[in-house]
Design a protein around this motif. Structure first.
Motif, PDB file in Angstrom:
ATOM      1  N   PHE A  18      42.802  47.700  18.869  1.00  0.00           N
ATOM      2  CA  PHE A  18      41.347  47.584  18.920  1.00  0.00           C
ATOM      3  C   PHE A  18      40.719  48.939  19.239  1.00  0.00           C
ATOM      4  O   PHE A  18      39.768  49.362  18.572  1.00  0.00           O
ATOM      5  CB  PHE A  18      40.921  46.555  19.965  1.00  0.00           C
ATOM      6  CG  PHE A  18      39.435  46.445  20.113  1.00  0.00           C
ATOM      7  CD1 PHE A  18      38.690  45.673  19.248  1.00  0.00           C
ATOM      8  CD2 PHE A  18      38.773  47.138  21.119  1.00  0.00           C
ATOM      9  CE1 PHE A  18      37.313  45.588  19.380  1.00  0.00           C
ATOM     10  CE2 PHE A  18      37.398  47.056  21.257  1.00  0.00           C
ATOM     11  CZ  PHE A  18      36.662  46.278  20.383  1.00  0.00           C
ATOM     12  N   ASP A  19      41.245  49.614  20.248  1.00  0.00           N
ATOM     13  CA  ASP A  19      40.698  50.913  20.640  1.00  0.00           C
ATOM     14  C   ASP A  19      40.757  51.918  19.484  1.00  0.00           C
ATOM     15  O   ASP A  19      39.807  52.672  19.261  1.00  0.00           O
ATOM     16  CB  ASP A  19      41.447  51.468  21.854  1.00  0.00           C
ATOM     17  CG  ASP A  19      41.193  50.664  23.119  1.00  0.00           C
ATOM     18  OD1 ASP A  19      40.219  49.866  23.159  1.00  0.00           O
ATOM     19  OD2 ASP A  19      41.975  50.817  24.080  1.00  0.00           O
ATOM     20  N   GLU A  22      38.194  50.701  16.789  1.00  0.00           N
ATOM     21  CA  GLU A  22      36.797  50.727  17.226  1.00  0.00           C
ATOM     22  C   GLU A  22      36.160  52.078  16.957  1.00  0.00           C
ATOM     23  O   GLU A  22      34.988  52.160  16.591  1.00  0.00           O
ATOM     24  CB  GLU A  22      36.707  50.368  18.702  1.00  0.00           C
ATOM     25  CG  GLU A  22      35.282  50.218  19.186  1.00  0.00           C
ATOM     26  CD  GLU A  22      35.212  49.832  20.658  1.00  0.00           C
ATOM     27  OE1 GLU A  22      34.328  49.037  20.982  1.00  0.00           O
ATOM     28  OE2 GLU A  22      36.025  50.312  21.457  1.00  0.00           O
ATOM     29  N   SER A  25      35.121  52.058  13.288  1.00  0.00           N
ATOM     30  CA  SER A  25      34.271  50.992  12.749  1.00  0.00           C
ATOM     31  C   SER A  25      32.795  51.309  12.940  1.00  0.00           C
ATOM     32  O   SER A  25      32.413  52.108  13.779  1.00  0.00           O
ATOM     33  CB  SER A  25      34.602  49.648  13.390  1.00  0.00           C
ATOM     34  OG  SER A  25      34.208  49.629  14.742  1.00  0.00           O
ATOM     35  N   SER A  27      29.317  50.710  14.318  1.00  0.00           N
ATOM     36  CA  SER A  27      28.882  50.094  15.572  1.00  0.00           C
ATOM     37  C   SER A  27      27.791  49.048  15.361  1.00  0.00           C
ATOM     38  O   SER A  27      27.553  48.233  16.234  1.00  0.00           O
ATOM     39  CB  SER A  27      28.387  51.162  16.547  1.00  0.00           C
ATOM     40  OG  SER A  27      27.286  51.839  15.994  1.00  0.00           O
ATOM     41  N   GLN A  45      35.457  46.817  11.169  1.00  0.00           N
ATOM     42  CA  GLN A  45      34.675  45.904  12.001  1.00  0.00           C
ATOM     43  C   GLN A  45      35.324  44.522  12.006  1.00  0.00           C
ATOM     44  O   GLN A  45      35.476  43.883  13.042  1.00  0.00           O
ATOM     45  CB  GLN A  45      33.250  45.804  11.462  1.00  0.00           C
ATOM     46  CG  GLN A  45      32.402  44.745  12.137  1.00  0.00           C
ATOM     47  CD  GLN A  45      31.020  44.676  11.536  1.00  0.00           C
ATOM     48  OE1 GLN A  45      30.289  45.651  11.575  1.00  0.00           O
ATOM     49  NE2 GLN A  45      30.660  43.540  10.977  1.00  0.00           N
ATOM     50  N   CYS A  48      38.530  44.595  14.080  1.00  0.00           N
ATOM     51  CA  CYS A  48      38.195  44.617  15.517  1.00  0.00           C
ATOM     52  C   CYS A  48      37.811  43.215  15.997  1.00  0.00           C
ATOM     53  O   CYS A  48      38.238  42.776  17.067  1.00  0.00           O
ATOM     54  CB  CYS A  48      37.060  45.593  15.794  1.00  0.00           C
ATOM     55  SG  CYS A  48      37.545  47.324  15.768  1.00  0.00           S
TER      56      CYS A  48
END
Length: 69
Positions: A18-19, A22, A25, A27, A45, A48
């Motif tokens: 995820f990190d 992210e 992706s 926001s 996205q 995530c």
């Protein structure tokens, strides 16, 4: 092994994924008509969001096990 130990490694791996995603992706979460559209238009996205869903399921299983003990 208990559920906490079994879930610790998958949760760590999901958090790391995820990190990493992210940062790549968008926001701004857009509204999509369905998951397929989101996966095509904003794959990072979408990934995530799916990772967070998996992490929530693992955490929920841990909570249920602790409350049931």
């Amino acid at each position: 092994m208990n559920t906490d130990t079994n879930n610790a490694k998958p949760l760590l791996l999901l958090q790391q994924a995820f990190d990493a995603l992210e940062a790549t992706s968008d926001s701004d979460i857009d509204d999509f008509e369905d998951e397929e559209e989101e996966a095509e238009a904003a794959p990072a996205q979408y990934a995530c969001r799916k990772i967070m869903e998996a992490m929530d399921l693992l955490r929920s299983a841990n909570r249920e096990r602790l409350l049931g003990a």
